[in-house]
Write an enzyme that holds these catalytic residues in place. Structure first.
Site, PDB file in Angstrom:
ATOM      1  N   GLU A  13       0.834  -1.212   0.000  1.00  0.00           N
ATOM      2  CA  GLU A  13       0.000   0.000   0.000  1.00  0.00           C
ATOM      3  C   GLU A  13       0.864   1.256   0.000  1.00  0.00           C
ATOM      4  OE1 GLU A  13      -3.213   2.372   2.850  1.00  0.00           O
ATOM      5  OE2 GLU A  13      -2.262   0.526   3.553  1.00  0.00           O
ATOM      6  N   ASP A  56      -5.903   2.764  -0.975  1.00  0.00           N
ATOM      7  CA  ASP A  56      -6.532   3.507   0.121  1.00  0.00           C
ATOM      8  C   ASP A  56      -6.834   4.923  -0.388  1.00  0.00           C
ATOM      9  OD1 ASP A  56      -6.498   5.454   2.388  1.00  0.00           O
ATOM     10  OD2 ASP A  56      -6.220   3.655   3.598  1.00  0.00           O
ATOM     11  N   GLN A  85      -9.751   0.488   0.152  1.00  0.00           N
ATOM     12  CA  GLN A  85     -10.166   1.039   1.440  1.00  0.00           C
ATOM     13  C   GLN A  85     -10.674   2.470   1.238  1.00  0.00           C
ATOM     14  OE1 GLN A  85      -6.314   0.353   3.257  1.00  0.00           O
ATOM     15  NE2 GLN A  85      -7.167  -1.199   4.613  1.00  0.00           N
ATOM     16  N   GLU A  89     -12.271   2.176   6.120  1.00  0.00           N
ATOM     17  CA  GLU A  89     -11.156   2.325   7.062  1.00  0.00           C
ATOM     18  C   GLU A  89     -11.022   3.804   7.390  1.00  0.00           C
ATOM     19  OE1 GLU A  89      -6.503   0.987   7.686  1.00  0.00           O
ATOM     20  OE2 GLU A  89      -7.087   2.061   5.889  1.00  0.00           O
TER      21      GLU A  89
END
Length: 250
Positions: free
Chosen positions: A137, A172, A198, A235
């Protein structure tokens, strides 16, 4: 069909940890992820997963929780033995709990030696756990200063260089927006390598429902249109009770 996941390390903080599984199921989630499950007995977590008919989407390497300490070692040339030690432990948890993905954290590092170390450690992990899905990530320097993996295009290049089928990109939205500033454009460039998404609004890692720099409804519509079939995980840090922040599920 979109599949929605709750990060129990950030959502439902109003409940004790083991009660968060039931809260997630009651809210309509089909899976959960736990960043660092290592402080909780495996049998108790398995019981909560089974009782609530939940899948475990992801856990993170390294253990334990890095609060106040290093944020991973996979790209740190002097920490290769520590990385392998940590990964072995994480893999044991992943197998016991049935975790779909292991997120491997690169850590704070820079330069060619860090890149070589990261690639070699990822190849080692893939060989050690050939049936385990792995993710990396990119993280924004504004949020995680000095983190080695801080660019989505760089992350894709690393995935290609490692060249193993089980390694993918963790996308993310908060980090990507902070890094690149154009979420949808970046998605179009990297989507073929993304295996886990996310959601969190930017700035502030707020609920996807809240106003911010990201048009979250448009982004989710786009990834569905593009045929993304992995988990879409919340998240973020709820402002108040988690239940009041879940309109994005619909």
């Amino acid at each position: 069909m979109a599949k929605y996941c709750a990060n129990l390390s950030t959502l439902f903080p109003e409940f004790p940890f083991l009660e968060r599984f039931g809260a997630a199921r009651s809210a309509g989630f089909e899976a959960v992820e736990v960043l660092f499950p290592y402080d909780h007995p495996v049998p108790e977590m398995l019981d909560m997963l089974g009782r609530n008919e939940l899948s475990l989407a992801m856990i993170t390497c390294p253990p334990p929780n890095y609060t106040g300490g290093d944020r991973g070692f996979a790209a740190v040339p002097t920490r290769r033995p520590r990385f392998q030690q940590d990964f072995r432990r994480t893999h044991r948890y992943a197998k016991a709990l049935g975790a779909k993905h292991i997120h491997i954290m690169a850590g704070v590092a820079s330069g060619p030696d860090a890149l070589e170390t990261f690639v070699e450690n990822l190849r080692w992990a893939a060989e050690f756990a050939p049936d385990q899905s792995l993710t990396i990530e990119p993280m924004a320097g504004s949020l995680v200063p000095g983190y080695f993996l801080n660019d989505c295009i760089q992350a894709v290049e690393i995935v290609k260089e490692v060249d193993v089928p089980q390694l993918g990109l963790q996308f993310d939205t908060c980090h990507v927006q902070q890094i690149h500033g154009d979420l949808t454009s970046v998605w179009s460039q990297v989507k073929d390598h993304v295996t886990h998404v996310q959601l969190a609004q930017s700035p502030g890692r707020k609920s996807p429902d809240e106003a911010g720099d990201i048009d979250m409804a448009a982004f989710v519509k786009q990834i569905k249109k593009d045929g993304y079939k992995g988990w879409i995980s919340g998240e973020y840090t709820p402002d108040g009770l988690t239940g009041s922040s879940l309109a994005w599920l619909s």
